[in-house]
Design an enzyme around this catalytic site. Structure first.
Site, PDB file in Angstrom:
ATOM      1  N   HIS A  82      -3.747  35.879  39.572  1.00  0.00           N
ATOM      2  CA  HIS A  82      -4.097  37.234  39.119  1.00  0.00           C
ATOM      3  C   HIS A  82      -5.033  37.268  37.920  1.00  0.00           C
ATOM      4  CE1 HIS A  82      -0.957  39.377  41.533  1.00  0.00           C
ATOM      5  NE2 HIS A  82      -0.357  38.196  41.435  1.00  0.00           N
ATOM      6  N   THR A 126      -5.501  48.112  40.030  1.00  0.00           N
ATOM      7  CA  THR A 126      -4.865  48.858  41.113  1.00  0.00           C
ATOM      8  C   THR A 126      -4.798  50.333  40.744  1.00  0.00           C
ATOM      9  OG1 THR A 126      -2.777  48.091  40.162  1.00  0.00           O
ATOM     10  CG2 THR A 126      -3.492  47.043  42.191  1.00  0.00           C
ATOM     11  N   LYS A 136      -5.358  54.094  42.870  1.00  0.00           N
ATOM     12  CA  LYS A 136      -4.473  55.264  42.827  1.00  0.00           C
ATOM     13  C   LYS A 136      -5.271  56.528  42.490  1.00  0.00           C
ATOM     14  CE  LYS A 136      -0.974  52.076  41.257  1.00  0.00           C
ATOM     15  NZ  LYS A 136      -0.426  51.408  40.063  1.00  0.00           N
ATOM     16  N   LYS A 165      -3.693  52.388  31.339  1.00  0.00           N
ATOM     17  CA  LYS A 165      -3.438  50.991  31.727  1.00  0.00           C
ATOM     18  C   LYS A 165      -2.984  50.261  30.474  1.00  0.00           C
ATOM     19  CE  LYS A 165      -7.819  50.741  33.129  1.00  0.00           C
ATOM     20  NZ  LYS A 165      -7.691  50.217  34.473  1.00  0.00           N
ATOM     21  N   ARG A 166      -2.544  49.003  30.597  1.00  0.00           N
ATOM     22  CA  ARG A 166      -2.198  48.248  29.403  1.00  0.00           C
ATOM     23  C   ARG A 166      -3.394  48.175  28.470  1.00  0.00           C
ATOM     24  NH1 ARG A 166       2.810  45.429  29.239  1.00  0.00           N
ATOM     25  NH2 ARG A 166       2.024  44.640  27.250  1.00  0.00           N
ATOM     26  N   LYS A 217     -10.231  45.492  28.734  1.00  0.00           N
ATOM     27  CA  LYS A 217     -10.168  46.770  29.451  1.00  0.00           C
ATOM     28  C   LYS A 217     -10.952  47.866  28.728  1.00  0.00           C
ATOM     29  CE  LYS A 217      -5.581  45.670  31.432  1.00  0.00           C
ATOM     30  NZ  LYS A 217      -5.788  45.656  32.897  1.00  0.00           N
TER      31      LYS A 217
HETATM   32  C1  26Q Z   1       3.167  34.732  31.196  1.00  0.00           C
HETATM   33  C2  26Q Z   1       3.848  33.788  30.421  1.00  0.00           C
HETATM   34  C3  26Q Z   1       4.671  34.187  29.393  1.00  0.00           C
HETATM   35  C4  26Q Z   1       4.841  35.545  29.141  1.00  0.00           C
HETATM   36  C5  26Q Z   1       4.178  36.482  29.909  1.00  0.00           C
HETATM   37  C6  26Q Z   1       3.327  36.069  30.933  1.00  0.00           C
HETATM   38  C7  26Q Z   1       2.606  37.085  31.741  1.00  0.00           C
HETATM   39  C8  26Q Z   1       3.265  38.221  32.197  1.00  0.00           C
HETATM   40  C9  26Q Z   1       2.596  39.175  32.942  1.00  0.00           C
HETATM   41  C10 26Q Z   1       1.267  36.920  32.072  1.00  0.00           C
HETATM   42  C11 26Q Z   1       0.607  37.874  32.823  1.00  0.00           C
HETATM   43  C12 26Q Z   1       1.256  39.021  33.282  1.00  0.00           C
HETATM   44  C13 26Q Z   1       0.608  40.077  34.078  1.00  0.00           C
HETATM   45  C14 26Q Z   1      -0.620  40.021  34.579  1.00  0.00           C
HETATM   46  C15 26Q Z   1      -1.193  41.135  35.342  1.00  0.00           C
HETATM   47  O1  26Q Z   1      -0.605  42.199  35.447  1.00  0.00           O
HETATM   48  N1  26Q Z   1      -2.388  40.952  35.927  1.00  0.00           N
HETATM   49  C16 26Q Z   1      -3.011  42.006  36.709  1.00  0.00           C
HETATM   50  O2  26Q Z   1      -2.585  41.861  38.048  1.00  0.00           O
HETATM   51  C17 26Q Z   1      -3.012  42.957  38.834  1.00  0.00           C
HETATM   52  C18 26Q Z   1      -2.421  42.798  40.213  1.00  0.00           C
HETATM   53  O3  26Q Z   1      -3.068  41.756  40.892  1.00  0.00           O
HETATM   54  C19 26Q Z   1      -4.521  43.042  38.869  1.00  0.00           C
HETATM   55  O4  26Q Z   1      -4.883  44.220  39.548  1.00  0.00           O
HETATM   56  C20 26Q Z   1      -5.083  43.079  37.452  1.00  0.00           C
HETATM   57  O5  26Q Z   1      -6.497  43.012  37.497  1.00  0.00           O
HETATM   58  C21 26Q Z   1      -4.529  41.924  36.643  1.00  0.00           C
HETATM   59  O6  26Q Z   1      -4.951  42.018  35.296  1.00  0.00           O
END
Ligand code: 26Q
Length: 783
Positions: free
Chosen positions: A331, A627, A631, A519-520, A525
């Site tokens: 991702h 995503t 929406k 979004k976050r 972003k």
């Molecule tokens: C990893 C290790 C330790 C702590 C946290 C994490 C961690 C947690 C969540 C790393 C990444 C995430 C989330 C990533 C994320 O949401 N990525 C998004 O994924 C979407 C679905 O595929 C995409 O549409 C977005 O572009 C992408 O940023």
């Protein structure tokens, strides 16, 4: 039991009394929610059991979607919709004096995810169940979900999200299906009949207890399972969700969580498989394990451990079975988000698992040396263990049979750049699966008026085959249809405006353009670019209050990772600008800025249907897919966006005329990066509009501040050579906004564009995405 309203009313009232033990006169909204949702869950049980029995009886291949996050949101409305009982229950409750929409508000969001990745997992579950695939979620039952955000004096404050406080009516505790997860210990190696035997002693055992939630497919027949694991130890592993979404953090507890999920999940899969009475070499024919990013990569060594240490297979056979079972989705290409774990931590926490990883790596590197005898530099680049670090992405690629990106551009960047060496080695392993969203939650449930209009115009087949939404293209020039879509949008905007008024006491003009960025919060972003542009607009309007601009309401929603200082400062800046602009009588008829606190799934459902403009403005190449973009499109907003992630594919479908594309292309951005970036000073000095807003960040007294208040933000741009190209894209962003202003003046043309977007959004239904996963990766058949 629910085939007619009277029967529903009768049963509901009986349950209200029997469950609550108080007269129905005394029932509160919360009571109604509790009773109703438990009734629905019970009602779904029959099909839930039936679905499982079917799987057993037909020895159906099952896919298990492993994810550290499932950002589900609320379930009541969605489950009623999928069961086809929404109308009946709404009407029945109404006759009893209750408003279903208010009852839905009683449910806590299941916020077991950070953002895109977690929400994607939830959309996929909905599509799997609806399309009648045997696909289940496997996750963690965090006691605390993603923090609740409060804005206090413009700053983000985080409060714990104790979502289980009122109980979770949707889950069933399954202590009979508990498993033991082992940490630490000493591995003893002995020889038995000439074979090495590995046994771990003095380990710490943790009991994992599953909670099952039904995932009800549309039309209700098919019910899959989301199994979330909880532990009951003192230093609880499943205590809370890590709130960082794009910054990897190497915390021991996080690693414990990951292994806890992987071990509990894989053990329970093997147990279920064994009930089929087949020998273990049939595993890949009956089971697919998918990992949502690298977070559950330890399923690979865990499955190896079970096959070798418990089932007694040899290495080669175990490896064959494992790599035919596991598939992986990437991702991100952001290097700061790639997971790397210190070897020392693994060795201590998971000694046997580490040995297996080491063996995988030794064999892999040996193979590389043979394959590339003249390029020894390749080995350290591809190695799974790099000095003192375990590279999770490398392990995930080597240990799985499929690696996919989440949008065409992203997959391309993976294959040509980030993972090029692996792509050269395993070209057939790589593939693209562009993300999708469930149109049931994001259109049918969130925007019933628009759904009804589509039903009236082209019938209801699009609900099962969302690509058929293109059928409304033929109405894009129809002024009756245009008027109706506009009226629906206006209605949704009025609703959001009154929500904003209720929450914040601010009156927004419901006839202004609702321009929304939710979004976050992250540098890439570029919420910062948006707010700097608002400062520019404000400057313009101050100078010339009678300037001819269509009134605009900019709406933000964003959570910052608690440790991400700059992201929090940007939240503060947005709130400071909002405060200044909103009270300035000279301009506030034309410009308003709103920051909505605690952006979440349920808030998204209120906001998105009311958007005229969708901000999807990431630095090109950085947003893997996005995503939210889909929406908004599905709800008729027009996108202002860069050629990034899935925006590129939206643009392929609707063309330049129906999107506001601006900014550098991904190749250009990547090219700049290869040469150390661009000369930010030049843009700062040559564009007066840029300089003015940048200087305002650090001007004493500006925005009624003490001065120098946003020096940190100023320097974050100037001293990193503007790593996200905020100033570089600024001029073209201004221009795209001017185009929006011009377009909106011609309501017919605007509405036409909006209809074209809605029509093409069906291709972004997660139903389409899941069909591709099922046939091209998992090898599943529809039941
Ligand atoms: C990893 C290790 C330790 C702590 C946290 C994490 C961690 C947690 C969540 C790393 C990444 C995430 C989330 C990533 C994320 O949401 N990525 C998004 O994924 C979407 C679905 O595929 C995409 O549409 C977005 O572009 C992408 O940023």
């Amino acid at each position: 039991m629910f085939n007619n309203k009277e029967a529903f009313k009768q049963l509901f009232q009986e349950k209200l009394v029997s469950k609550l033990g108080k007269p129905k006169m005394e029932a509160q909204k919360a009571d109604v929610y509790k009773v109703l949702s438990s009734m629905i869950r019970e009602y779904a049980s029959k099909n839930w059991i039936k679905t499982n029995q079917n799987y057993q009886a037909h020895q159906e291949k099952q896919v298990y979607y492993f994810s550290m996050e499932f950002l589900i949101g609320r379930l009541l409305g969605n489950n009623l919709l999928n069961l086809g009982m929404l109308e009946l229950v709404r009407d029945g409750l109404k006759e009893l004096g209750w408003d279903l929409e208010e009852i839905e508000e009683e449910e806590s969001d299941a916020g077991l995810g950070n953002g895109g990745l977690g929400r994607l997992a939830a959309c996929f579950l909905d599509s799997l169940a609806t399309l009648q695939y045997a696909g289940h979620g496997c996750g963690i039952r965090y006691k605390y979900g993603l923090f609740e955000q409060k804005i206090v004096e413009g700053n983000q404050v985080e409060l714990p999200d104790y979502w289980l406080q009122k109980g979770n009516e949707w889950e069933v505790r399954r202590p009979d299906k508990k498993v033991e997860v082992r940490f630490k210990g000493n591995v003893e190696i002995s020889k038995e009949n000439g074979e090495l035997v590995f046994e771990t002693h003095n380990y710490d055992a943790v009991t994992a207890i599953p909670y099952d939630m039904p995932v009800i497919g549309y039309e209700g027949e098919h019910v899959n399972t989301l199994r979330i694991w909880s532990d009951c130890s003192v230093d609880s592993i499943s205590e809370f969700l890590y709130p960082d979404d794009s910054q990897y953090e190497g915390k021991l507890l996080r690693l414990k969580q990951q292994y806890f999920l992987c071990s509990a999940g894989v053990q329970s899969i093997v147990r279920t498989f064994e009930k089929l009475g087949l020998s273990i070499e049939h595993l890949p024919e009956k089971v697919a394990i998918h990992i949502n990013d690298t977070h559950p990569t330890l399923v690979i060594p865990e499955l190896m451990r079970i096959l070798i240490d418990v089932k007694g297979l040899g290495w080669a056979e175990a490896w064959e079975l494992t790599t035919r079972t596991v598939s992986y989705t990437n991702h991100t290409t952001l290097s700061e988000a790639l997971e790397k774990w210190p070897v020392s931590m693994l060795k201590e926490l998971l000694p046997r698992i580490y040995m297996i990883i080491e063996e995988i790596n030794t064999r892999f590197c040996g193979m590389l040396m043979k394959k590339y005898p003249d390029q020894p530099e390749i080995v350290p680049q591809m190695s799974i263990i790099d000095g003192h670090q375990l590279k999770m992405a490398n392990l995930a690629i080597v240990g799985s049979y499929s690696v996919n990106g989440v949008a065409a551009l992203h997959t391309d960047i993976l294959m040509k750049r980030e993972m090029k060496l692996f792509y050269d080695l395993y070209p057939n392993r790589f593939n693209n699966k562009t993300n999708g969203i469930t149109h049931r939650r994001w259109l049918l449930h969130a925007n019933p008026a628009l759904s009804n209009l589509i039903n009236e115009s082209i019938g209801t087949r699009w609900i099962d085959s969302p690509e058929e939404m293109v059928g409304i293209l033929k109405y894009s020039e129809d002024s009756g249809f245009q008027d109706r879509t506009r009226a629906i949008k206006q209605h949704n905007k009025l609703k959001l405006a009154s929500f904003i008024h209720e929450k914040q006491g601010i009156i927004v003009d419901p006839y202004s353009i609702f321009d929304i960025h939710v979004k976050r919060l992250h540098g890439y972003k570029r919420q910062l670019m948006n707010i700097l542009h608002i400062m520019y607009l404000y400057n313009q309007l101050k100078q010339n209050p009678s300037m001819d601009r269509i009134p605009r309401t900019f709406i933000f929603g964003a959570k910052a990772a608690p440790s991400y200082w700059l992201a929090k400062r940007i939240i503060k800046l947005i709130n400071v600008v909002a405060h200044q602009v909103n009270r300035d009588r000279k301009v506030n008829q034309k410009l308003k800025v709103i920051f909505l606190e605690n952006y979440s799934v349920s808030l998204a459902e209120k906001i998105i249907p009311a958007a005229d403009v969708s901000e999807q403005i990431s630095t090109a190449s950085k947003e893997a897919s996005g995503t939210g973009n889909m929406k908004f499109m599905m709800n008729g907003a027009l996108t202002i966006g860069t050629m990034d992630g899935a925006n590129v594919e939206m643009h392929d479908m609707v063309g330049d005329a129906n999107m506001f594309i601006f900014g550098l292309q991904s190749d250009q951005v990547l090219e700049y990066y290869q040469h150390g970036g661009y000369a930010v000073q030049n843009v700062y000095h040559s564009d007066a509009r840029v300089r003015e807003v940048m200087d305002q960040l650090v001007s004493p007294g500006y925005f009624g501040l003490n001065g120098y208040e946003f020096e940190d933000i100023f320097h974050s741009i100037m001293s990193t050579n503007d790593e996200y190209f905020v100033l570089k894209d600024f001029a073209s962003y201004i221009e795209a906004h001017q185009q929006i202003d011009r377009s909106y003046r011609s309501p017919k043309k605007w509405q036409r564009k909006s209809i074209i977007n809605i029509a093409h959004s069906g291709k972004f239904s997660s139903d389409c995405t899941i069909r591709k996963y099922a046939s091209e990766i998992w090898g599943l058949e529809r039941i």
